[in-house]
Design an enzyme around this catalytic site. Structure first.
Site, PDB file in Angstrom:
ATOM      1  N   SER A 115       0.813  -1.217   0.000  1.00  0.00           N
ATOM      2  CA  SER A 115       0.000   0.000   0.000  1.00  0.00           C
ATOM      3  C   SER A 115       0.844   1.263   0.000  1.00  0.00           C
ATOM      4  O   SER A 115       0.398   2.306  -0.488  1.00  0.00           O
ATOM      5  CB  SER A 115      -0.932   0.009   1.212  1.00  0.00           C
ATOM      6  OG  SER A 115      -1.894  -1.013   1.110  1.00  0.00           O
ATOM      7  N   ASP A 377      -6.006   0.489  -4.281  1.00  0.00           N
ATOM      8  CA  ASP A 377      -4.555   0.597  -4.418  1.00  0.00           C
ATOM      9  C   ASP A 377      -3.936  -0.704  -4.913  1.00  0.00           C
ATOM     10  O   ASP A 377      -2.884  -0.707  -5.545  1.00  0.00           O
ATOM     11  CB  ASP A 377      -3.898   1.041  -3.112  1.00  0.00           C
ATOM     12  CG  ASP A 377      -4.255   0.157  -1.926  1.00  0.00           C
ATOM     13  OD1 ASP A 377      -5.115  -0.733  -2.067  1.00  0.00           O
ATOM     14  OD2 ASP A 377      -3.670   0.364  -0.846  1.00  0.00           O
TER      15      ASP A 377
END
Length: 459
Positions: A115, A377
């Site tokens: 992330s 993401d």
């Protein structure tokens, strides 16, 4: 220099007694800027709202749709005019190849992004290494889009269902060589940044069931001194509104305070830390492998939609506009743990937040001045309809858990969807010049920052 804030002069009576605030001093309102035409030929965008479902992809959306509605295509974002795919790889993987992705089941599991790298790519327009926050592949700090908005005198905010110093929100505010430096990242966000709204879970005084605990954990809020400084209104902080004086955080903690922030007058700078240790709901006790909504929820924390409404009510104090990143962070956590029921719960919470934003634009703004982007993401868990390959989720009736097969406990580099609405959303269609054999045209995640900069005419 950041904006001369358009401050509201009175804090709503509903907030009295629940906001730990410093005095709010009204300033003279500035005239709204004249409409300008951006480089894309559209009216220059005033507000950008980027919503990130951490850990989702197409199958997470479909599983939730089947459980909630018994059919596909039922989410508001699925009817947005712009729908493309997006690649998410970091510098470690080096790329995405469509043919290999669909013919080699292990390809998308090889060197998946994290992330931090994915958030940094979306926030800055630069690929980086896994764990890098707001830095390029060489560890050098690079400008993020929040800083672009602040340079234009606009407000900025980040909200998440996990701790605010975690990778995704951090990537839109901070710069650090490692996402694991949580205390340093939290201090940068709270002390040094010009961010106007930060909301999250991660309360140091509560456990994941919302109960007070004796073993406090201050790491994710910057350490005990930072936390006490916020609570007492004495933390050394930045000048967030550009008027030459530091701007203390107005701290809210209770569910009632978050709910009160949704309507009426607000302060211009808010830190909201919900009373749960790590996530709003995903990490609560009970059977964590139970079906969706079978385990009672924590009743002392807000929903992501309530956080979102409150953040929007604060950020629209600024007539120049704002940027807001909203993360459904615990979708990822449920994916790591292969929790089908809780994954659907977290997806549902995120979907409701998207509905709240869509309604806010319709009632308080318009699609000419506001751009809404909904994406992820990366995918987490290699969720599939069958074992060992990326296949669709099979249809079930509403209220029935679909068959959800998790092929990993980690992230993958498969494509994720991106949905956008607003006059400038056509920029994503223009940028989608790569073709996947199953998902169709797609962009790369670094193009989000480039397109937002074009939409707001950032220099």
């Amino acid at each position: 220099m950041k904006r001369n804030s358009i401050k509201k002069s009175i804090v709503a009576s509903a907030l009295a007694g629940v906001l730990a605030t410093s005095a709010i001093i009204p300033t003279v309102a500035m005239a709204a800027p004249k409409t300008r035409i951006g480089n894309n030929g559209n009216k220059e965008v005033k507000n950008v709202i980027l919503m990130i479902a951490d850990g989702w992809s197409y199958n997470q959306i479909d599983a939730t749709n089947y459980f909630k509605n018994g059919k596909l295509g039922s989410q508001v974002y699925e009817n947005f005019p712009t729908k493309v795919g997006m690649s998410t790889y970091s510098v470690s993987a080096g790329g995405y190849d469509s043919e290999t992705a669909w013919n080699n089941a292990n390809y998308i599991k090889n060197k998946p992004t994290d992330s931090a790298a994915a958030g940094t790519a979306m926030s800055t327009g630069h690929k980086t290494y896994d764990a890098g926050i707001g830095v390029d592949a060489n560890g050098k700090s690079v400008r993020n889009i929040s800083e672009d908005f602040e340079a234009q005198g606009k407000s900025t905010g980040v909200i998440t269902s996990v701790e605010f110093s975690h990778a995704t929100p951090a990537a839109f505010v901070a710069h650090n060589t490692s996402r694991n430096n949580y205390e340093a990242i939290a201090n940068e966000m709270l002390k040094d940044s010009a961010t106007d709204v930060i909301m999250s879970a991660g309360h140091p005084d509560f456990n994941d069931n919302g109960d007070l605990r004796t073993n406090m954990n201050y790491k994710y809020v910057g350490g005990v001194d930072t936390w006490n400084g916020v609570k007492n209104g004495i933390l050394p902080v930045a000048d967030a509104n550009g008027d030459g004086t530091p701007d203390q955080w107005n701290l809210i903690e209770t569910k009632e305070a978050f709910q009160a922030l949704q309507d009426g007058e607000t302060p211009d700078r808010v830190l909201g830390i919900a009373q749960a240790a790590t996530t709003l709901q995903q990490n609560r006790s009970g059977d964590k492998k139970a079906g969706a909504f079978e385990v009672p929820f924590n009743d002392n924390v807000p929903t992501l939609a309530e956080m979102t409404n409150g953040a929007l009510n604060v950020l629209d104090n600024n007539e120049k506009g704002f940027f807001l990143m909203i993360e459904g962070g615990a979708i990822d956590w449920a994916g790591h743990a292969n929790q089908s029921g809780r994954n659907i719960e977290e997806m549902s919470d995120f979907n409701t937040a998207v509905e709240a934003v869509n309604q806010w634009v319709q009632e308080n703004s318009n699609w000419g001045e506001t751009l809404l982007i909904v994406t992820g993401d990366h995918e987490t868990g290699y969720l599939s309809g069958s074992k060992g390959a990326l296949t669709p989720i099979q249809k079930t009736a509403a209220g029935m858990m679909p068959e959800m097969v998790w092929n990993s406990g980690d992230h993958t580099n498969q494509l994720v969807p991106l949905f956008a609405k607003g006059d400038s959303a056509n920029l994503f269609k223009k940028a989608a010049d790569e073709l996947d054999s199953v998902r169709g045209r797609y962009i790369d995640n670094i193009e989000i920052a480039h397109i937002i900069r074009e939409a707001i005419n950032a220099k």
